[in-house]
Design a protein around this motif. Structure first.
Motif, PDB file in Angstrom:
ATOM      1  N   GLY A 219       1.593   3.330   6.407  1.00  0.00           N
ATOM      2  CA  GLY A 219       0.445   3.169   7.284  1.00  0.00           C
ATOM      3  C   GLY A 219       0.884   2.738   8.661  1.00  0.00           C
ATOM      4  N   SER A 220       0.013   2.975   9.618  1.00  0.00           N
ATOM      5  CA  SER A 220       0.316   2.644  11.012  1.00  0.00           C
ATOM      6  C   SER A 220      -0.695   1.633  11.550  1.00  0.00           C
ATOM      7  N   GLU A 221      -0.865   0.564  10.791  1.00  0.00           N
ATOM      8  CA  GLU A 221      -1.729  -0.526  11.233  1.00  0.00           C
ATOM      9  C   GLU A 221      -1.085  -1.850  10.825  1.00  0.00           C
ATOM     10  N   GLU A 222      -1.572  -2.937  11.373  1.00  0.00           N
ATOM     11  CA  GLU A 222      -0.939  -4.234  11.187  1.00  0.00           C
ATOM     12  C   GLU A 222      -0.812  -4.632   9.719  1.00  0.00           C
TER      13      GLU A 222
ATOM     14  N   ASN B 281       5.854  -4.592   5.717  1.00  0.00           N
ATOM     15  CA  ASN B 281       7.142  -3.900   5.865  1.00  0.00           C
ATOM     16  C   ASN B 281       8.184  -4.732   6.606  1.00  0.00           C
TER      17      ASN B 281
ATOM     18  N   ASP C 274       9.221  -2.671  10.261  1.00  0.00           N
ATOM     19  CA  ASP C 274       8.110  -1.723  10.250  1.00  0.00           C
ATOM     20  C   ASP C 274       8.503  -0.462  11.016  1.00  0.00           C
ATOM     21  N   GLU C 275       7.637   0.495  11.073  1.00  0.00           N
ATOM     22  CA  GLU C 275       7.974   1.819  11.612  1.00  0.00           C
ATOM     23  C   GLU C 275       8.095   1.889  13.129  1.00  0.00           C
ATOM     24  N   ARG C 276       7.645   0.855  13.816  1.00  0.00           N
ATOM     25  CA  ARG C 276       7.696   0.892  15.284  1.00  0.00           C
ATOM     26  C   ARG C 276       9.121   0.664  15.774  1.00  0.00           C
TER      27      ARG C 276
ATOM     28  N   THR D 194       6.614  -9.924  14.056  1.00  0.00           N
ATOM     29  CA  THR D 194       7.028  -8.744  14.808  1.00  0.00           C
ATOM     30  C   THR D 194       8.241  -9.054  15.676  1.00  0.00           C
TER      31      THR D 194
ATOM     32  N   TYR E  39       2.260  -2.858   8.641  1.00  0.00           N
ATOM     33  CA  TYR E  39       3.414  -3.394   9.379  1.00  0.00           C
ATOM     34  C   TYR E  39       3.838  -4.759   8.829  1.00  0.00           C
TER      35      TYR E  39
ATOM     36  N   LYS F 168      13.658   0.819   9.032  1.00  0.00           N
ATOM     37  CA  LYS F 168      12.305   1.288   8.715  1.00  0.00           C
ATOM     38  C   LYS F 168      12.319   2.400   7.665  1.00  0.00           C
TER      39      LYS F 168
END
Length: 107
Positions: free
Chosen positions: A89-92, A98, A42-44, A7, A95, A82
């Motif tokens: 999906g929105s989980e580890e 991605n 990832d999307e964050r 991350t 992530y 992203k």
């Protein structure tokens, strides 16, 4: 064809370096192949942040391959940030898949 990142990081892990070592060997043996290296996030985070992070990730892969003897004239790199997730999906789990650098043969 891909390596993964932690991350908010663009540094290569030991496992990523092992994968890239194999890619470099393959590319040095196949001098007729050109590649594009894609950097993903990832999307964050904001679009701008993730484009910059994807660029750093792609450049980390590009730099490793160049230092391993792959001619830079055969390589391009691009950041998708992203915008092109591998896993929705929105989980580890999503992530972690991605946050990647992907080497694609372009010819």
């Amino acid at each position: 064809d891909r390596v993964f990142f932690a991350t908010n990081k663009s540094s290569l892990t030991t496992k990523a370096r092992e994968t890239l070592r194999k890619q470099a060997t393959f590319l040095r043996k196949n001098k007729n192949l050109n590649v594009t290296i894609e950097g993903h996030a990832d999307e964050r985070g904001t679009r701008e942040y993730n484009l910059a992070l994807g660029d750093k990730r792609a450049f980390a892969v590009y730099s490793y391959l160049a230092q391993a003897g792959v001619d830079t004239n055969r390589m391009d790199y691009v950041s998708w940030g992203k915008e092109r997730p591998e896993v929705i999906g929105s989980e580890e789990t999503a992530y972690s898949q991605n946050r990647r650098g992907v080497t694609i043969v372009t010819n």
